[in-house]
Design an enzyme around this catalytic site. Structure first.
Site, PDB file in Angstrom:
ATOM      1  N   GLU A   1       0.800  -1.226   0.000  1.00  0.00           N
ATOM      2  CA  GLU A   1       0.000   0.000   0.000  1.00  0.00           C
ATOM      3  C   GLU A   1       0.838   1.284   0.000  1.00  0.00           C
ATOM      4  O   GLU A   1       0.844   2.045   0.978  1.00  0.00           O
ATOM      5  CB  GLU A   1      -0.947   0.010   1.204  1.00  0.00           C
TER       6      GLU A   1
ATOM      7  N   GLU B   1      -5.474  -8.552   0.906  1.00  0.00           N
ATOM      8  CA  GLU B   1      -6.007  -8.256   2.248  1.00  0.00           C
ATOM      9  C   GLU B   1      -7.491  -7.941   2.153  1.00  0.00           C
ATOM     10  O   GLU B   1      -7.918  -7.198   1.274  1.00  0.00           O
ATOM     11  CB  GLU B   1      -5.340  -7.014   2.862  1.00  0.00           C
TER      12      GLU B   1
END
Ligand code: FCB
Length: 456
Positions: free
Chosen positions: A177, A365
């Site tokens: 991320e 995720e």
């Protein structure tokens, strides 16, 4: 309506996704390892940032966490007992290179060798994230992600990892991320290293884009058959109203949160038209960078939890947009105040799938924090089960509609250190008592096992 909507609860299991669908569970070094200063590990920016006043809820630090460093055998045994075939974890850069570059810390290397070997001995495929936000402090002192030298530092680290672990690890994710670690760490100042404003944010963004591509190239050059990706946070963005201003504001946030890192890696450049604040990034782009930004990822990891509703406002500099929190909208949300909105994952898979350069998508995720209560050694976390099964139905929907989705990992294996929220939010399928380090598999863990095995 796609056909999965007709699958009853009894029939909904992993087999509906096909035999080659990849199933797994995720964790990260800074959130679970603990042991922050033992066996030669150097400090990371999270070790010291968390010690600053009022940065982390309740003054928590990642220093001990769920002690994966000491409990990895037990945790891998739990993964095995739940029949989860793939485990995603990260390497702590400062555990193997305490100063970020230069001297190697052999006990750190030995630790990851043990973790990888333990996975393989239990028939669990290791998926390794190279950078999950824990920059070595020594490199932060030299400017961290805002310093273009990071391309060399990162290359040295990636080369060491692939040469040391590449004989056994085939699946690699370069960054976790980048939008979050640059946005929260260098623009908003709420994550480590706590920098604020555009001045460090824009070079940090560009250098992260260059590093995600450079890392992928290094791995492929060393081991051509390695499967390489990177992971991207993404939230489905909807405007607060149909007004032209809200729609434009939503587009700006979408460009910032969902497009900023993937598009330059696909050769599309930065989304400057939709996000004028990016104009100044050009001053950090050197001749030849367009090519250096290109990454030929085998897969793209997407990490989706929620959607965001966006409204126009003149009060927020650069963006003229604000996110309206879920509690203000009075919608069902998790303890992170993230709206439970399963369709978001469908929309994000569809959006990523629409890029012709994206070959394969894996949800690396997805999961939820709720208030878990232990009763007689049991955690009956029905809300988490509903969350996961709701989102998984949407993943299935996306697959049935022909989008390029081929895997799904739950966040997270155990309860862990949730950044600025400390230990308060519990994301694990496995409950951890942080005083005693005792583990209890939550009902959601057993549910996932049943889901993976298939209820006949
Ligand atoms: C993601 C992070 C991960 C975890 C989850 C809840 O943004 O990648 O480390 O904190 O959120």
């Amino acid at each position: 309506m796609s056909k999965n909507h007709s699958i009853t609860e009894e029939q909904f299991h992993s087999k509906n996704f096909g035999d080659d669908f990849i199933w797994g569970i995720s964790a990260s070094a800074p959130q679970s390892e603990g042991a922050h200063n033992i066996d030669g590990k150097g400090f990371s920016i999270w070790d010291t940032f968390s010690e600053r006043r009022k940065k982390i809820l309740n003054g928590d630090t990642p220093h001990h966490a769920s002690q994966f460093y000491h409990h990895y055998k037990q945790d891998i045994a739990i993964i095995k007992s739940l029949h989860i075939p793939n485990f995603r974890f990260s390497i702590s850069w400062s555990r193997i290179l305490p100063n970020g570059i230069g001297a190697i810390n052999q006990p750190g290397i030995d630790f990851y060798n043990r973790v990888i070997d333990e996975c393989l001995a239990n028939n669990i495929v290791p998926w390794v994230t190279l950078y999950h936000w824990d920059l070595p402090l020594a490199l932060s002192h030299k400017g961290g992600w805002a310093n273009r030298e990071i391309i060399h530092w990162f290359s040295e680290y990636v080369t060491l990892c692939i040469r040391t672990f590449g004989d056994r690890v085939k699946h690699w994710m370069i960054l976790n991320e980048p939008m979050v670690f640059t946005g929260a760490g260098y623009f908003l100042g709420v994550h480590a290293p706590g920098e604020k404003g555009l001045k460090k944010f824009l070079p940090a963004v560009h250098h992260a884009v260059l590093c995600q591509a450079t890392g992928a190239k290094i791995i492929k050059n060393e081991i051509a058959i390695a499967e390489v990706g990177s992971t991207f946070s993404c939230s489905y963005i909807t405007p607060n109203s149909n007004s032209a201003k809200d729609i434009a504001a939503a587009n700006r946030i979408d460009a910032l949160l969902n497009r900023l890192f993937i598009e330059p890696s696909l050769g599309m450049g930065y989304p400057i038209n939709e996000l004028p604040l990016l104009k100044k990034i050009e001053r950090y782009i050197k001749p030849g960078d367009e090519n250096l930004m290109l990454a030929d990822f085998d897969f793209v990891g997407i990490q989706n939890y929620t959607r965001e509703v966006v409204a126009h406002t003149y009060l927020v500099p650069y963006l003229q947009a604000k996110v309206i929190p879920a509690n203000k909208r009075k919608v069902y949300h998790t303890t992170m105040d993230w709206e439970v909105y399963p369709e978001a994952i469908y929309e994000m898979i569809k959006k990523m799938s629409s890029y012709s350069g994206v070959k394969k998508i894996i949800v690396t995720e997805n999961g939820a924090a709720f208030h878990d209560e232990e009763q007689n050694e049991k955690i009956n976390d029905e809300e988490r089960i509903n969350y996961l099964s709701g989102y998984l139905r949407q993943v299935h929907h996306a697959k049935a509609d022909g989008h390029k989705i081929s895997g799904y990992f739950v966040w997270a294996l155990t309860d862990n250190f949730e950044w600025t929220e400390g230990y308060y939010p519990r994301f694990g399928l496995v409950h951890v008592n942080f005083e005693t380090q005792k583990r209890i598999i939550k009902q959601s863990g057993w549910w996932y096992k049943n889901f993976l095995n298939g209820k006949e």
